[in-house]
Write a protein that holds these residues in place. Structure first.
Motif, PDB file in Angstrom:
ATOM      1  N   ARG A 512       0.862  -1.179   0.000  1.00  0.00           N
ATOM      2  CA  ARG A 512       0.000   0.000   0.000  1.00  0.00           C
ATOM      3  C   ARG A 512       0.901   1.232   0.000  1.00  0.00           C
ATOM      4  O   ARG A 512       2.092   1.136   0.300  1.00  0.00           O
ATOM      5  CB  ARG A 512      -0.919   0.012   1.220  1.00  0.00           C
ATOM      6  CG  ARG A 512      -1.661  -1.304   1.461  1.00  0.00           C
ATOM      7  CD  ARG A 512      -2.633  -1.620   0.345  1.00  0.00           C
ATOM      8  NE  ARG A 512      -3.810  -0.778   0.395  1.00  0.00           N
ATOM      9  CZ  ARG A 512      -4.802  -0.810  -0.492  1.00  0.00           C
ATOM     10  NH1 ARG A 512      -4.720  -1.651  -1.524  1.00  0.00           N
ATOM     11  NH2 ARG A 512      -5.838  -0.016  -0.387  1.00  0.00           N
ATOM     12  N   TYR A 513       0.327   2.384  -0.316  1.00  0.00           N
ATOM     13  CA  TYR A 513       1.148   3.575  -0.506  1.00  0.00           C
ATOM     14  C   TYR A 513       0.532   4.775   0.192  1.00  0.00           C
ATOM     15  O   TYR A 513      -0.684   4.828   0.440  1.00  0.00           O
ATOM     16  CB  TYR A 513       1.292   3.875  -2.010  1.00  0.00           C
ATOM     17  CG  TYR A 513       1.869   2.723  -2.783  1.00  0.00           C
ATOM     18  CD1 TYR A 513       3.242   2.568  -2.923  1.00  0.00           C
ATOM     19  CD2 TYR A 513       1.039   1.756  -3.348  1.00  0.00           C
ATOM     20  CE1 TYR A 513       3.774   1.492  -3.619  1.00  0.00           C
ATOM     21  CE2 TYR A 513       1.559   0.680  -4.040  1.00  0.00           C
ATOM     22  CZ  TYR A 513       2.927   0.551  -4.171  1.00  0.00           C
ATOM     23  OH  TYR A 513       3.444  -0.522  -4.854  1.00  0.00           O
ATOM     24  N   GLY A 514       1.384   5.740   0.505  1.00  0.00           N
ATOM     25  CA  GLY A 514       0.936   6.981   1.104  1.00  0.00           C
ATOM     26  C   GLY A 514       1.797   8.133   0.647  1.00  0.00           C
ATOM     27  O   GLY A 514       2.935   7.942   0.216  1.00  0.00           O
ATOM     28  N   LEU A 515       1.266   9.338   0.746  1.00  0.00           N
ATOM     29  CA  LEU A 515       1.969  10.532   0.309  1.00  0.00           C
ATOM     30  C   LEU A 515       1.602  11.679   1.231  1.00  0.00           C
ATOM     31  O   LEU A 515       0.414  11.876   1.566  1.00  0.00           O
ATOM     32  CB  LEU A 515       1.574  10.867  -1.134  1.00  0.00           C
ATOM     33  CG  LEU A 515       2.506  11.752  -1.945  1.00  0.00           C
ATOM     34  CD1 LEU A 515       3.855  11.057  -2.155  1.00  0.00           C
ATOM     35  CD2 LEU A 515       1.880  12.080  -3.299  1.00  0.00           C
ATOM     36  N   GLY A 516       2.596  12.414   1.688  1.00  0.00           N
ATOM     37  CA  GLY A 516       2.322  13.536   2.574  1.00  0.00           C
ATOM     38  C   GLY A 516       3.539  14.417   2.723  1.00  0.00           C
ATOM     39  O   GLY A 516       4.571  14.217   2.070  1.00  0.00           O
ATOM     40  N   GLU A 517       3.412  15.405   3.636  1.00  0.00           N
ATOM     41  CA  GLU A 517       4.546  16.291   3.906  1.00  0.00           C
ATOM     42  C   GLU A 517       5.439  15.737   5.007  1.00  0.00           C
ATOM     43  O   GLU A 517       6.560  16.209   5.179  1.00  0.00           O
ATOM     44  CB  GLU A 517       4.044  17.676   4.308  1.00  0.00           C
ATOM     45  CG  GLU A 517       3.476  18.485   3.165  1.00  0.00           C
ATOM     46  CD  GLU A 517       3.153  19.901   3.578  1.00  0.00           C
ATOM     47  OE1 GLU A 517       4.073  20.736   3.635  1.00  0.00           O
ATOM     48  OE2 GLU A 517       1.960  20.176   3.852  1.00  0.00           O
ATOM     49  N   THR A 518       4.942  14.753   5.760  1.00  0.00           N
ATOM     50  CA  THR A 518       5.734  14.151   6.835  1.00  0.00           C
ATOM     51  C   THR A 518       5.654  12.638   6.740  1.00  0.00           C
ATOM     52  O   THR A 518       4.751  12.075   6.086  1.00  0.00           O
ATOM     53  CB  THR A 518       5.219  14.591   8.212  1.00  0.00           C
ATOM     54  OG1 THR A 518       3.901  14.039   8.412  1.00  0.00           O
ATOM     55  CG2 THR A 518       5.159  16.107   8.329  1.00  0.00           C
ATOM     56  N   VAL A 519       6.568  11.960   7.420  1.00  0.00           N
ATOM     57  CA  VAL A 519       6.559  10.499   7.471  1.00  0.00           C
ATOM     58  C   VAL A 519       5.267  10.004   8.110  1.00  0.00           C
ATOM     59  O   VAL A 519       4.656   9.025   7.662  1.00  0.00           O
ATOM     60  CB  VAL A 519       7.794   9.990   8.232  1.00  0.00           C
ATOM     61  CG1 VAL A 519       7.674   8.496   8.503  1.00  0.00           C
ATOM     62  CG2 VAL A 519       9.070  10.288   7.457  1.00  0.00           C
ATOM     63  N   GLU A 520       4.838  10.678   9.171  1.00  0.00           N
ATOM     64  CA  GLU A 520       3.619  10.258   9.873  1.00  0.00           C
ATOM     65  C   GLU A 520       2.407  10.322   8.944  1.00  0.00           C
ATOM     66  O   GLU A 520       1.578   9.405   8.919  1.00  0.00           O
ATOM     67  CB  GLU A 520       3.392  11.142  11.101  1.00  0.00           C
ATOM     68  CG  GLU A 520       4.407  10.946  12.215  1.00  0.00           C
ATOM     69  CD  GLU A 520       5.755  11.583  11.895  1.00  0.00           C
ATOM     70  OE1 GLU A 520       5.829  12.442  10.971  1.00  0.00           O
ATOM     71  OE2 GLU A 520       6.748  11.207  12.540  1.00  0.00           O
ATOM     72  N   GLN A 521       2.289  11.407   8.183  1.00  0.00           N
ATOM     73  CA  GLN A 521       1.159  11.520   7.254  1.00  0.00           C
ATOM     74  C   GLN A 521       1.201  10.426   6.191  1.00  0.00           C
ATOM     75  O   GLN A 521       0.196   9.784   5.899  1.00  0.00           O
ATOM     76  CB  GLN A 521       1.193  12.893   6.565  1.00  0.00           C
ATOM     77  CG  GLN A 521       0.865  14.062   7.455  1.00  0.00           C
ATOM     78  CD  GLN A 521       1.049  15.384   6.721  1.00  0.00           C
ATOM     79  OE1 GLN A 521       1.493  15.426   5.571  1.00  0.00           O
ATOM     80  NE2 GLN A 521       0.722  16.477   7.396  1.00  0.00           N
ATOM     81  N   ALA A 522       2.383  10.211   5.610  1.00  0.00           N
ATOM     82  CA  ALA A 522       2.498   9.248   4.511  1.00  0.00           C
ATOM     83  C   ALA A 522       2.260   7.824   4.978  1.00  0.00           C
ATOM     84  O   ALA A 522       1.545   7.051   4.334  1.00  0.00           O
ATOM     85  CB  ALA A 522       3.866   9.377   3.855  1.00  0.00           C
ATOM     86  N   CYS A 523       2.871   7.435   6.099  1.00  0.00           N
ATOM     87  CA  CYS A 523       2.729   6.059   6.582  1.00  0.00           C
ATOM     88  C   CYS A 523       1.342   5.779   7.143  1.00  0.00           C
ATOM     89  O   CYS A 523       0.975   4.616   7.335  1.00  0.00           O
ATOM     90  CB  CYS A 523       3.789   5.766   7.652  1.00  0.00           C
ATOM     91  SG  CYS A 523       5.462   5.615   6.997  1.00  0.00           S
ATOM     92  N   GLY A 524       0.573   6.811   7.394  1.00  0.00           N
ATOM     93  CA  GLY A 524      -0.769   6.614   7.921  1.00  0.00           C
ATOM     94  C   GLY A 524      -1.815   6.382   6.855  1.00  0.00           C
ATOM     95  O   GLY A 524      -2.997   6.246   7.167  1.00  0.00           O
TER      96      GLY A 524
END
Length: 658
Positions: A512-524
């Protein structure tokens, strides 16, 4: 039509071949169109968008590779065959992706009939071909080239394919292997004839040396890799057939890398042929195959050839295809215990590494900025004066040791380097489209030797990507581990709130994948496929785009820096008299708190008429003295532009009268 192999002469040895080319012929004249002729129809994928998306992540198993191919395969072959039969054609053969028929070709090649457009990509008629390989004789040994490009494994368990338009003598590779100390196994090199080609019959124009050169360059870099040499007739229909055959084997058998040394300048290549080959190249990439193609040996003037110059700036196809790693050429030298490379060119012979801007393809997302696709992507040794030792036929057909150069040797050399790297990582599956990790490596300053000197008869090599050598040459030992990691590319700066993202994620199909400005946002997050954009509203700021790849063993992340800049830059202008009659002192500045100023443009005008007396540009701040006619009054105008393209307001100085 296909261009005939043209030979470049070595200073000390007999002539060998210089890379070969594939160009489109003009279509038959109306008087010939009434005669039944051969035509190959390339069937359209049942899911073109899915085929393009498959290239964003290599398959993680042979099973997934097969499933992918089945999901996008054409469903229209029977309907196309019925249409052909109803309109005077006789179907001679068919594959899953092509139909070969004989009949009134003009009904298809002038313009595809409306009934076929949803089912057929292109119809390519049989046409004669003329070719010239970009290969030239003299040389580095396999061991030396392995050191130069930091290749440490042998390619065991991988497969390299080469696309050829001439038969050859496989015994040439056996002589090379014995001399190089390579334990060549029975069946390790297989020649596959396509579309009725004779695998052991040379084309009569040096093409058999080209084949020997390709095979031996790849063998030296990956001595244990299997090789499949696909030989087709040197014609447009032969090209369609062989690309389709390689794409099918990539899907069914698994090919780690493909090397293509035959091409032609874009202006000479049939649009129908490009349409057909592009779909086959996309299929190869979707199957996890990395495709390398020679950029040509006529420098920036890709339509020319040694002894036959052409003043047009041009790049070669298929090197210009966004599905391909375009390979340029260097001059390789050993200096002070290390390796030094410069862009290869020789003005006395009109030869050099191909490179420039495409007229067919827009700039891909993994190349920074707007404009056309830039060629090449990578480079390796191609100068015949510092070339590769090859055993094969000379210009008179005598078999002997020669030294060869040209980008047609650089392409299989890099294909072999990649497959050796893959086997050293404990893999046999390929990585497909390599552009994102390559351009990310260049951004991070890892795994590439930047070539900063030399030219290709027009474009200069310099820091970063250039139109002579691309990103430079690979250091496979440093580059290899990065191929196992995710990477993300974004613009360095943007004025938009929706930021395009290009991801590379070698992962299992369950990832699964994620994208954000921080690691926490992306991994969530838990997205099913690699994201293609990120919304970043709000104030201007320096931030990062973080890509997360979430698998059972945890969350892996990678990031790219990004500046959000929605504010225009500012400028200032100052104009003053000096103690010297008729001389004004100009000064200007540009500033931007976001992405930074990239250009300040200034102009000195007469205040009464608006006439521009002198003007110029600078990178930020500057000053100058300018002589002007005494009497009139003058004003200085300055405007700044930042990295995202914002153009600020015009700053105007006070009036000055010398």
């Amino acid at each position: 039509m296909l261009r005939r192999p043209l030979a470049l002469a070595s200073a000390t040895l007999a002539t060998a071949v210089v890379a070969t080319t594939l160009a489109g012929t003009a279509l038959p004249l109306p008087s010939a169109q009434a005669q039944p002729a051969l035509v190959v129809l390339t069937l359209r994928s049942a899911a073109p968008h899915a085929l393009a998306q498959q290239g964003t992540r290599p398959p993680d198993s042979a099973g997934e590779r097969t499933e992918r191919a089945a999901a996008v395969a054409p469903r229209s072959r029977r309907a196309v065959e019925r249409w052909l039969a109803d309109h005077g054609f006789t179907v001679e053969s068919a594959t899953g992706w092509t139909v070969t028929a004989r009949g009134p070709v003009h009904r298809l090649t002038r313009r595809l009939p409306r009934e076929l457009r949803a089912a057929v990509v292109s119809a390519v008629p049989q046409a004669p071909a003329r070719q010239r390989p970009h290969a030239v004789p003299t040389g580095w040994s396999p061991e030396q080239l392995q050191l130069a490009y930091a290749t440490t494994s042998d390619g065991r368990g991988t497969t390299i394919a080469t696309i050829q338009f001439s038969g050859w003598q496989q015994s040439d590779a056996q002589v090379f292997a014995r001399a190089a100390g390579i334990d060549l196994q029975p069946g390790q090199i297989a020649t596959i004839p396509v579309a009725g080609a004779r695998a052991d019959v040379p084309d009569g124009s040096g093409g058999d040396f080209e084949v020997a050169f390709d095979v031996q360059a790849a063998l030296g870099a990956a001595p244990a890799a299997r090789q499949r040499v696909y030989v087709a007739p040197n014609s447009m229909t032969g090209a369609v057939a062989v690309y389709d055959a390689v794409a099918t084997d990539a899907e069914q058998l698994g090919l780690t890398a493909v090397s293509i040394s035959w091409g032609a300048c874009e202006q000479s290549t049939s649009p129908q042929l490009v349409q057909s080959l592009e779909q086959s190249l996309a299929r190869m990439v979707a199957a996890g195959t990395t495709v390398f193609a020679a950029s040509g040996d006529a420098g920036a003037y890709g339509c020319g050839a040694p002894g036959d110059p052409d003043p047009r700036l041009a790049v070669d196809y298929p090197a210009s295809s966004p599905s391909v790693v375009a390979v340029g050429g260097t001059t390789l030298r050993r200096e002070n215990g290390g390796w030094v490379e410069t862009a290869w060119s020789d003005a006395s012979t009109g030869t050099g590494t191909g490179g420039g801007l495409s007229t067919l393809f827009a700039r891909p997302v993994w190349q920074q900025g707007a404009g056309p696709r830039a060629v090449p992507d990578l480079s390796a040794v191609a100068d015949p004066r510092t070339g590769i030792g090859v055993f094969g036929p000379d210009a008179d057909g005598r078999r002997r040791w020669l030294v060869a150069g040209g980008t047609s040797g650089a392409a299989p050399l890099l294909a072999g380097g990649l497959t050796s790297t893959i086997s050293g990582l404990g893999r046999t599956l390929g990585f497909g489209r390599l552009h994102v990790p390559l351009y990310a490596a260049a951004r991070d300053g890892v795994g590439l030797r930047d070539v900063v000197a030399g030219d290709n008869l027009r474009h200069l090599a310099g820091p970063g990507h250039d139109l002579a050598t691309g990103l430079g040459s690979p250091d496979w030992t440093a580059l290899g581990p990065r191929l196992l990691q995710p990477h993300v590319l974004t613009p360095a700066a943007t004025a938009a709130s929706r930021v395009p993202v290009t991801a590379y994620a070698p992962a299992s199909r369950t990832a699964r994948y994620g994208l954000g400005e921080t690691v926490e946002q992306a991994c969530g997050q838990q997205q099913g496929s690699p994201p293609t954009a990120l919304e970043l509203p709000g104030a201007d700021r320096a931030t990062a785009v973080v890509l997360a790849v979430i698998e059972a063993d945890g969350c892996r992340t990678t990031s790219a820096p990004l500046v959000l800049d929605r504010t225009a830059p500012t400028a200032s202008a100052r104009l003053a008299t000096t103690s010297r009659p008729g001389v004004l002192a100009l000064s200007w500045t540009g500033s931007d708190a976001g992405s930074g100023v990239v250009q300040v443009a200034w102009s000195l005008r007469r205040s009464d008429t608006g006439e521009v007396v002198t003007s110029g540009t600078a990178t930020r701040s500057g000053s100058a003295l300018r002589s002007v006619p005494s009497g009139p009054s003058y004003v200085l105008e300055v405007v700044a532009t930042d990295a995202v393209g914002w153009r600020g307001p015009i700053a105007t100085s006070a009036v000055a009268t010398p």
